[in-house]
Write a protein that holds these residues in place. Structure first.
Motif, PDB file in Angstrom:
ATOM      1  N   THR A  52       0.844  -1.190   0.000  1.00 23.57           N
ATOM      2  CA  THR A  52       0.000   0.000   0.000  1.00 23.57           C
ATOM      3  C   THR A  52       0.881   1.242   0.000  1.00 23.57           C
ATOM      4  N   PHE A  53       0.400   2.270  -0.656  1.00 23.31           N
ATOM      5  CA  PHE A  53       1.036   3.586  -0.598  1.00 23.31           C
ATOM      6  C   PHE A  53       0.044   4.509   0.089  1.00 23.31           C
ATOM      7  N   GLY A  54       0.255   4.777   1.363  1.00 21.82           N
ATOM      8  CA  GLY A  54      -0.741   5.551   2.088  1.00 21.82           C
ATOM      9  C   GLY A  54      -2.054   4.798   2.067  1.00 21.82           C
ATOM     10  N   THR A  57      -4.102   0.901  -2.158  1.00 21.61           N
ATOM     11  CA  THR A  57      -3.566  -0.452  -2.236  1.00 21.61           C
ATOM     12  C   THR A  57      -3.123  -0.697  -3.671  1.00 21.61           C
ATOM     13  N   ALA A  58      -1.816  -0.646  -3.887  1.00 25.97           N
ATOM     14  CA  ALA A  58      -1.295  -0.767  -5.253  1.00 25.97           C
ATOM     15  C   ALA A  58      -1.273  -2.217  -5.692  1.00 25.97           C
ATOM     16  N   VAL A  59      -0.938  -3.123  -4.759  1.00 26.77           N
ATOM     17  CA  VAL A  59      -0.882  -4.544  -5.082  1.00 26.77           C
ATOM     18  C   VAL A  59      -1.514  -5.326  -3.944  1.00 26.77           C
ATOM     19  N   GLY A  76      -3.020  -5.337 -17.866  1.00 24.65           N
ATOM     20  CA  GLY A  76      -3.917  -4.605 -16.981  1.00 24.65           C
ATOM     21  C   GLY A  76      -3.813  -3.129 -17.304  1.00 24.65           C
ATOM     22  N   PRO A  77      -4.855  -2.388 -16.945  1.00 27.28           N
ATOM     23  CA  PRO A  77      -4.847  -0.965 -17.268  1.00 27.28           C
ATOM     24  C   PRO A  77      -3.743  -0.214 -16.530  1.00 27.28           C
ATOM     25  N   ASN A  78      -3.513   1.038 -16.913  1.00 25.16           N
ATOM     26  CA  ASN A  78      -2.524   1.871 -16.224  1.00 25.16           C
ATOM     27  C   ASN A  78      -2.853   1.944 -14.753  1.00 25.16           C
ATOM     28  N   GLY A  79      -1.835   1.810 -13.938  1.00 24.86           N
ATOM     29  CA  GLY A  79      -2.042   1.906 -12.499  1.00 24.86           C
ATOM     30  C   GLY A  79      -2.582   0.644 -11.873  1.00 24.86           C
ATOM     31  N   ALA A  80      -2.577  -0.465 -12.623  1.00 25.93           N
ATOM     32  CA  ALA A  80      -3.122  -1.712 -12.092  1.00 25.93           C
ATOM     33  C   ALA A  80      -2.215  -2.323 -11.037  1.00 25.93           C
ATOM     34  N   GLY A  81      -0.956  -1.918 -11.034  1.00 32.32           N
ATOM     35  CA  GLY A  81      -0.022  -2.451 -10.048  1.00 32.32           C
ATOM     36  C   GLY A  81       0.989  -3.424 -10.628  1.00 32.32           C
ATOM     37  N   LYS A  82       1.115  -3.450 -11.944  1.00 34.10           N
ATOM     38  CA  LYS A  82       2.019  -4.408 -12.593  1.00 34.10           C
ATOM     39  C   LYS A  82       3.471  -4.105 -12.257  1.00 34.10           C
ATOM     40  N   THR A  83       3.862  -2.839 -12.413  1.00 31.09           N
ATOM     41  CA  THR A  83       5.244  -2.470 -12.126  1.00 31.09           C
ATOM     42  C   THR A  83       5.540  -2.638 -10.642  1.00 31.09           C
ATOM     43  N   THR A  84       4.586  -2.260  -9.806  1.00 30.47           N
ATOM     44  CA  THR A  84       4.782  -2.423  -8.362  1.00 30.47           C
ATOM     45  C   THR A  84       4.980  -3.892  -8.019  1.00 30.47           C
ATOM     46  N   PHE A 124      13.413  -2.560 -16.681  1.00 29.86           N
ATOM     47  CA  PHE A 124      12.599  -1.507 -16.097  1.00 29.86           C
ATOM     48  C   PHE A 124      11.699  -0.861 -17.154  1.00 29.86           C
ATOM     49  N   GLN A 125      10.528  -0.440 -16.689  1.00 27.51           N
ATOM     50  CA  GLN A 125       9.614   0.255 -17.597  1.00 27.51           C
ATOM     51  C   GLN A 125      10.249   1.559 -18.069  1.00 27.51           C
ATOM     52  N   LEU A 126      10.803   2.334 -17.126  1.00 27.16           N
ATOM     53  CA  LEU A 126      11.568   3.512 -17.493  1.00 27.16           C
ATOM     54  C   LEU A 126      13.005   3.045 -17.654  1.00 27.16           C
ATOM     55  N   ASP A 215       9.479  -5.371 -18.270  1.00 25.94           N
ATOM     56  CA  ASP A 215       8.410  -4.390 -18.051  1.00 25.94           C
ATOM     57  C   ASP A 215       8.260  -3.534 -19.302  1.00 25.94           C
ATOM     58  N   GLU A 216       7.237  -3.819 -20.063  1.00 23.10           N
ATOM     59  CA  GLU A 216       6.942  -3.128 -21.321  1.00 23.10           C
ATOM     60  C   GLU A 216       8.150  -3.068 -22.255  1.00 23.10           C
ATOM     61  N   PRO A 217       8.614  -4.240 -22.695  1.00 21.77           N
ATOM     62  CA  PRO A 217       9.809  -4.272 -23.542  1.00 21.77           C
ATOM     63  C   PRO A 217       9.603  -3.625 -24.903  1.00 21.77           C
TER      64      PRO A 217
HETATM   65  N1  LIG Z   1       6.211   5.035  -5.145  1.00 19.12           N
HETATM   66  C1  LIG Z   1       4.882   5.189  -5.167  1.00 19.12           C
HETATM   67  N2  LIG Z   1       4.275   6.024  -4.306  1.00 19.12           N
HETATM   68  C2  LIG Z   1       2.938   6.169  -4.318  1.00 19.12           C
HETATM   69  N3  LIG Z   1       2.128   5.528  -5.153  1.00 19.12           N
HETATM   70  C3  LIG Z   1       2.663   4.681  -6.042  1.00 19.12           C
HETATM   71  C4  LIG Z   1       4.077   4.468  -6.111  1.00 19.12           C
HETATM   72  N4  LIG Z   1       4.329   3.567  -7.082  1.00 19.12           N
HETATM   73  C5  LIG Z   1       3.150   3.246  -7.608  1.00 19.12           C
HETATM   74  N5  LIG Z   1       2.143   3.898  -6.993  1.00 19.12           N
HETATM   75  C6  LIG Z   1       0.727   3.760  -7.295  1.00 19.12           C
HETATM   76  O1  LIG Z   1       0.436   2.392  -7.351  1.00 19.12           O
HETATM   77  C7  LIG Z   1      -0.468   2.120  -8.410  1.00 19.12           C
HETATM   78  C8  LIG Z   1       0.124   1.057  -9.298  1.00 19.12           C
HETATM   79  O2  LIG Z   1       1.223   1.590 -10.019  1.00 19.12           O
HETATM   80  P1  LIG Z   1       2.081   0.737 -11.039  1.00 19.12           P
HETATM   81  O3  LIG Z   1       3.220   1.559 -11.472  1.00 19.12           O
HETATM   82  O4  LIG Z   1       2.378  -0.573 -10.444  1.00 19.12           O
HETATM   83  O5  LIG Z   1       1.064   0.562 -12.249  1.00 19.12           O
HETATM   84  P2  LIG Z   1       1.256  -0.219 -13.613  1.00 19.12           P
HETATM   85  O6  LIG Z   1       0.271  -1.318 -13.613  1.00 19.12           O
HETATM   86  O7  LIG Z   1       2.664  -0.564 -13.826  1.00 19.12           O
HETATM   87  O8  LIG Z   1       0.773   0.873 -14.662  1.00 19.12           O
HETATM   88  P3  LIG Z   1       1.357   1.229 -16.112  1.00 19.12           P
HETATM   89  O9  LIG Z   1       0.709   0.281 -17.051  1.00 19.12           O
HETATM   90  O10 LIG Z   1       0.857   2.605 -16.347  1.00 19.12           O
HETATM   91  O11 LIG Z   1       2.815   1.134 -16.074  1.00 19.12           O
HETATM   92  C9  LIG Z   1      -0.712   3.432  -9.113  1.00 19.12           C
HETATM   93  O12 LIG Z   1      -1.955   3.927  -8.676  1.00 19.12           O
HETATM   94  C10 LIG Z   1       0.383   4.327  -8.643  1.00 19.12           C
HETATM   95  O13 LIG Z   1      -0.067   5.644  -8.534  1.00 19.12           O
END
Ligand SMILES: Nc1ncnc2c1ncn2[C@@H]1O[C@H](COP(=O)(O)OP(=O)(O)OP(=O)(O)O)[C@@H](O)[C@H]1O
Ligand SMILES: [Mg+2]
Lengths: 318, 326
Positions: A52-54, A57-59, A76-84, A124-126, A215-217
């Motif tokens: 969780t971030f505050g 719940t990211a994942v 999954g859509p943007n912000g789904a939590g894949k990178t996390t 890395f995605q970035l 991550d997004e190659p």
């Molecule tokens: N360091 C962080 N601090 C606060 N919130 C974060 C942090 N990293 C990710 N989040 C939040 O967690 C959620 C998941 O982010 P994540 O980067 O995992 O998404 P994603 O699935 O990889 O999206 P995308 O397809 O856009 O790359 C998002 O809502 C994001 O705002």
């Protein structure tokens, strides 16, 4: 949810397709293809991993297994939590709780560099190209078990010269496959965005990993190169590696993935064969939002766009 | 105006032990900052540990030269561990804050009256040169030519100081072109990327901090040998002078710190001689000789600014790198 949360529609030309017809691996799962279903031979098993971030719940993944020797797409859509989730599984971030195993060994609390040494390598995605190192040095850094990386042995070149030459030959071979061999003496900072993606992937392969997490190659790689990139990923599988990759372009997922895991709002909402998973109402909900029905009429244009994008996905069954 | 004397005094600095000490300390910073990207603002602290470690070992404990040398080096290894263990896992700026504070703590510990019997407090320490002089194989007499003529002790000191600098430069050069150096430079660029490739970034940063710190400590010993050890010599300004030398010469280079130190000291001596005589000759009627003493730093500052403006990568830096500065 904005329009870019929807999987990208087909490129205006034609969808990039691997040059040879990919051989799909089937029979990966046990029982019904449901979120968290068991796999015949899982390489990565995740249990109750939460981050969780505050208040967000990211994942929050209850259970998921990644099949060995196959190509698994994590979508999954943007912000789904894949990178996390990637960050958590590779030791770059600490979960609030949960455990996961790679190849039967528990990875909870294991630092990132040890995870990498075990053979679970990520990109890395970035993109993280090491700008002021040459492309060749970037590659050499990827090699495992280098004698010369010990501070004291570094001072005795005769101890590591042969190994260095071997690594150099291997790096050159990989660079040639990724069409970067002409750039080997340039600073990585001089590469284009797409070339950096390629470099990062090639660099990850220097260590002969068992599980490659990308991550997004393909993001930002031009269609011609995407084809060869898809070939590379398929090659990894034929060499016995397991691939887990995040991708937004559904055509690619469809063409090379043997298995698809769909995440939304931190949870795994669907799993399955790439062709079947798209039909899953949970997936459509994930991409369009739970309440897409109610939105009709508010912004009809956007809605048509979404629906046509999804339609396209579903129709792409030729 | 006696230009001959001004130039010859400036030339003396070219190979003076102080120049060698600054060159070595800057080489240590090149390892930290130029190659690894560590922001160490406490190089003066490492130098102080070298100077005091050496002097106290000889004066209080009667150690031989090599023993005193090892005490200084050991002290700086411990200092590097104390600095590094809590900060090297954190973002880069934490190390900067901690090092600047720790170096001041070291200096104040040597200044405080509590340990005056060992440290000499604000007056510092002297009288530790005999042991080093006793190792001198040169017969009495003068050596060298022109402005570089010295007695046997000073010649011996110069030979030792510059041999150490050359040795350290070769060491840095060799290690930075090895796979170890590649990891170190990778950490400077992006430590997460290096971590993702299976390298223990924390351990590498610690090794780099210790390595560059030990170079700074040996520099502190060389710095102490032609003079007394006085705590006020090891203020933060010392660190900043060494950074100026490093940027002047080129941060990720081996020759840069050495040539940078030579330029810095020759310029400083030249301006100091020039200003002092200009004040004497009444060319600067608005200035007292004390003010003149400060003016030299302003002039050196301007000279360094000009070099950095027209050659931002430093004298030996690679112009190509600048095209990609983030
Ligand atoms: N360091 C962080 N601090 C606060 N919130 C974060 C942090 N990293 C990710 N989040 C939040 O967690 C959620 C998941 O982010 P994540 O980067 O995992 O998404 P994603 O699935 O990889 O999206 P995308 O397809 O856009 O790359 C998002 O809502 C994001 O705002
Ligand atoms: Mg992401």
């Amino acid at each position: 949810m904005s329009a870019n949360a929807v999987p990208q529609a087909a490129a205006p030309l034609e969808p990039p397709v691997p040059t040879k017809k990919p051989v799909k691996t089937t029979g990966l799962h046990i029982g019904e293809a449901a979120p968290g279903c068991a796999k015949v031979d899982p390489i990565l098993v995740v249990d109750n991993v939460r981050r969780t971030f505050g208040g967000l719940t990211a994942v929050d993944v209850a259970h998921v297994e990644v099949p060995r020797g196959a190509i698994t797409a994590l979508i999954g859509p943007n912000g789904a939590g894949k990178t996390t989730l990637f960050n958590l599984l590779t030791g770059f971030d600490k979960p609030d709780g949960g455990k996961w195993t790679f190849d039967g060994r528990s990875l909870a609390g294991v630092p990132a560099y040890k995870v990498a040494r075990m053979g679970q390598i990520r990109t890395f995605q970035l993109t993280k190209a090491l700008g002021l190192l040459t492309v060749m040095d970037n590659m050499l850094l990827g090699a495992k078990g280098q004698t010369g990386e010990n501070m004291f042995r570094a001072l005795m070149p005769f101890l590591w010269r042969n190994q260095e030459e071997e690594n150099r030959a291997k790096a050159l071979d990989l660079l040639t496959r990724f069409k970067l061999d002409t750039k080997k003496n340039d600073y990585a900072a001089s590469l284009s965005g797409g070339q950096r993606k390629l470099l990062e992937m090639a660099r990850a392969l220097m260590s002969d990993p068992t599980l490659v997490m990308l991550d997004e190659p393909m993001a930002g790689v031009n269609p011609a190169l995407t084809q060869s990139l898809l070939d590379h990923i398929l090659n990894l599988k034929s060499q016995g590696m397991t691939v887990l990759f995040v991708e937004h372009d559904m055509h690619m997922v469809r063409h090379i993935a043997d298995w698809v895991i769909v995440m939304a709002e931190g949870k795994v909402v669907a799993e399955g064969d790439p062709h079947e998973v798209m039909q899953n109402p949970a997936v459509i909900d994930a991409y369009l939002g739970q309440h897409h029905d109610e939105d009709i009429g508010v912004d009809p244009d956007a809605e048509t766009e979404h629906v046509s994008a999804i339609k396209e996905l579903l129709d792409d069954e030729r | 105006m006696d230009w001959g004397a001004i130039f010859s005094n400036a030339a003396v600095e070219l190979i003076s032990p102080t120049t060698a000490a600054y060159a070595l300390a800057a080489l240590g910073l090149a390892v930290h900052f130029g190659y690894t990207g560590l922001l160490n603002f406490g190089q003066a602290g490492f130098m102080a540990l070298g100077a005091y470690g050496y002097a106290i070992s000889i004066l209080t404990f009667g150690f031989p030269v090599w023993g005193a040398f090892l005490v200084g080096v050991g002290a700086s290894v411990i200092f590097a561990l104390i600095l590094g263990i809590p900060t090297l896992r954190l973002r880069a700026d934490y190390l900067a804050i901690v090092t600047i504070a720790a170096a001041e703590i070291v200096r104040l510990l040597f200044t405080t009256n509590t340990y005056a019997s060992v440290t000499g407090s604000a007056n510092g320490l002297s009288g530790y040169k005999n042991e080093f002089a006793a190792l001198n194989p040169l017969a009495d007499g003068t050596y060298g030519f022109g402005p570089f003529t010295n007695n046997a002790y000073d010649t011996w000191l110069r030979i030792v100081a510059w041999s150490i600098v050359i040795l350290a430069a070769l060491l840095v050069w060799q290690i930075m072109r090895s796979p170890w150096g590649r990891v170190i430079k990778g950490i400077r660029e992006d430590e997460d990327a290096v971590r993702a490739l299976g390298k223990n970034v924390y351990a590498y940063k610690m090794q780099s901090l210790i390595f560059g710190g030990v170079l700074g400590t040996i520099a502190g010993m060389i710095f102490a040998l032609p003079r007394a050890v006085v705590p006020s010599n090891y203020q933060t300004t010392l660190t900043f002078f060494i950074y100026a030398i490093l940027l002047l010469g080129g941060a990720a280079t081996v020759l840069g710190p050495i040539i940078g130190s030579m330029i810095f000291w020759v310029l400083l001596s030249f301006f100091s001689g020039f200003v002092a005589r200009a004040v004497e000759a009444g060319w600067l009627p608005f200035m007292t000789s004390i003010q003149g003493g400060q003016l030299r730093f302003i002039l050196v500052g301007v000279a360094i600014m000009l070099i950095v403006i027209f050659r931002p990568q430093g004298i030996f830096g690679n112009k190509k790198e600048l095209a990609f500065v983030r």
